[in-house]
Design an enzyme around this catalytic site. Structure first.
Site, PDB file in Angstrom:
ATOM      1  N   THR A   1       0.870  -1.180   0.000  1.00 17.19           N
ATOM      2  CA  THR A   1       0.000   0.000   0.000  1.00 17.19           C
ATOM      3  C   THR A   1       0.905   1.227   0.000  1.00 17.19           C
ATOM      4  O   THR A   1       1.651   1.453   0.948  1.00 17.19           O
ATOM      5  CB  THR A   1      -0.926   0.013   1.219  1.00 17.19           C
ATOM      6  OG1 THR A   1      -1.804  -1.115   1.151  1.00 17.19           O
ATOM      7  CG2 THR A   1      -1.764   1.279   1.252  1.00 17.19           C
TER       8      THR A   1
ATOM      9  N   LYS B   1      -7.569   1.537  -2.831  1.00 19.38           N
ATOM     10  CA  LYS B   1      -7.209   1.146  -1.470  1.00 19.38           C
ATOM     11  C   LYS B   1      -7.433   2.307  -0.507  1.00 19.38           C
ATOM     12  O   LYS B   1      -7.827   2.112   0.652  1.00 19.38           O
ATOM     13  CB  LYS B   1      -5.743   0.687  -1.418  1.00 19.38           C
ATOM     14  CG  LYS B   1      -5.257   0.249  -0.020  1.00 19.38           C
ATOM     15  CD  LYS B   1      -6.029  -0.958   0.513  1.00 19.38           C
ATOM     16  CE  LYS B   1      -5.552  -1.370   1.910  1.00 19.38           C
ATOM     17  NZ  LYS B   1      -4.232  -2.034   1.899  1.00 19.38           N
TER      18      LYS B   1
ATOM     19  N   LYS C   1      -0.049   5.188   8.471  1.00 11.10           N
ATOM     20  CA  LYS C   1       0.707   5.351   7.228  1.00 11.10           C
ATOM     21  C   LYS C   1      -0.243   5.446   6.044  1.00 11.10           C
ATOM     22  O   LYS C   1      -0.125   6.337   5.197  1.00 11.10           O
ATOM     23  CB  LYS C   1       1.671   4.173   7.062  1.00 11.10           C
ATOM     24  CG  LYS C   1       2.562   4.242   5.826  1.00 11.10           C
ATOM     25  CD  LYS C   1       2.011   3.440   4.659  1.00 11.10           C
ATOM     26  CE  LYS C   1       1.992   1.959   4.937  1.00 11.10           C
ATOM     27  NZ  LYS C   1       1.532   1.182   3.749  1.00 11.10           N
TER      28      LYS C   1
END
Length: 300
Positions: free
Chosen positions: A96, A171, A239
């Site tokens: 990701t 995502k 993150k």
């Protein structure tokens, strides 16, 4: 099809294992040799001692790493994947990252005569171990068709959503939705407990109605038990939400709930919960209540 898999962390370890069990010829590399040796012992396949050795004959190289800087370090440079994998190969990034990173890697891959697909996954550790992940991909349709059989080894769903970068943007949508759901679930549990309700019974009844969600089905009972030592860690969620909020700023978009939940996750980190599961948002609510009670006693 020769496949290389780089990054044997919480997600990559079982994903590479599923490829091996499915009969693909898999070479692996991990920056931590201990993890690579453990994987090799479990699956009977010797780990490579360098990126160059792992990808030398690979038609497809899959990576599953932590963040932008990790992907760039592994793919680029004289010792990286792009420099050593065969021409006409396909790099699939299951990390990701930012969408910008994905587009940068696609440009470099093109210059090296290779193709790049950004393909972040959702489903957590349990999904990876059970082969039930969801893959959100961005890239060339023909390249996606070639690697789709590999995805079927560890994913229940996989879909091409547009050009490179689309997987990472999808995502981000996923993480936005999860953050809001988890905060709502944490607040509902906190409210119910403070109101004196039997929250196990409450969850049982409302999970059959409009409040039902994957998070409720899979995290409510552990939240009630105050168990937060599994699943997707707060540090990783922060993150990911950082990428979301950066992208939103670039597009001049307001995401007030996501920004607020990111602050709540900061509180969990400050309480020492960075490695706790993302459902530990409940801890921030409980700590805030404790602080309020202490302040009240101090004023009496």
């Amino acid at each position: 099809m020769e496949v290389a898999f780089i990054g044997l962390g919480t997600m990559g370890y079982p994903m590479a294992g599923h490829l091996c069990r499915a009969g693909f010829s898999v070479s692996v590399f991990n920056r931590s040799a201990v993890k690579a040796e453990k994987w090799s012992t479990e699956y009977g396949v010797a780990a490579s001692n360098s990126i160059a050795a792992a990808v030398a004959d690979a038609a497809v190289v899959m990576v599953c790493l932590g963040a932008d800087k990790d992907v760039r370090a592994v793919l680029c440079g004289d010792d990286g994947v792009f420099a050593h994998m065969p021409a006409n190969g396909i790099v699939v990034d299951h990390s990701t990252t930012s969408a910008e990173l994905a587009r940068d890697m696609a440009r470099i891959a093109h210059d090296c005569g290779q193709q790049f697909i950004d393909a972040p996954v959702s489903g957590g550790q349990a999904g990876a171990e059970g082969g039930r992940l969801t893959v959100m991909a961005g890239g060339d349709a023909d390249a996606f068709a070639l690697v789709a059989p590999l995805f079927s080894a560890y994913a229940a769903q996989y879909q091409l959503l547009g050009p490179v970068g689309s997987g990472q943007l999808a995502k981000m949508v996923n993480q936005i939705c999860i953050a809001g759901l988890l905060q709502g679930l944490a607040e509902g549990i906190h409210f119910g407990e403070q109101a004196g309700l039997d929250m196990s019974a409450v969850i049982d009844v409302i999970s059959g109605g409009a409040a039902q969600s994957w998070q409720m089905d899979n995290r409510a009972k552990t939240m009630l038990a105050k168990e937060f030592d599994f699943g997707f860690a707060v540090d990783w969620m922060r993150k990911d939400l950082g990428y979301v909020l950066d992208e939103a700023r670039k597009r001049k978009l307001s995401l007030p709930v996501t920004a607020l939940v990111d602050q709540f996750y900061t509180q969990v980190q400050n309480l020492g919960g960075g490695r706790s599961d993302t459902s530990s948002l409940l801890l921030a609510l409980q700590h805030s209540m404790s602080d309020a009670h202490r302040g009240k006693r101090g004023n009496e």
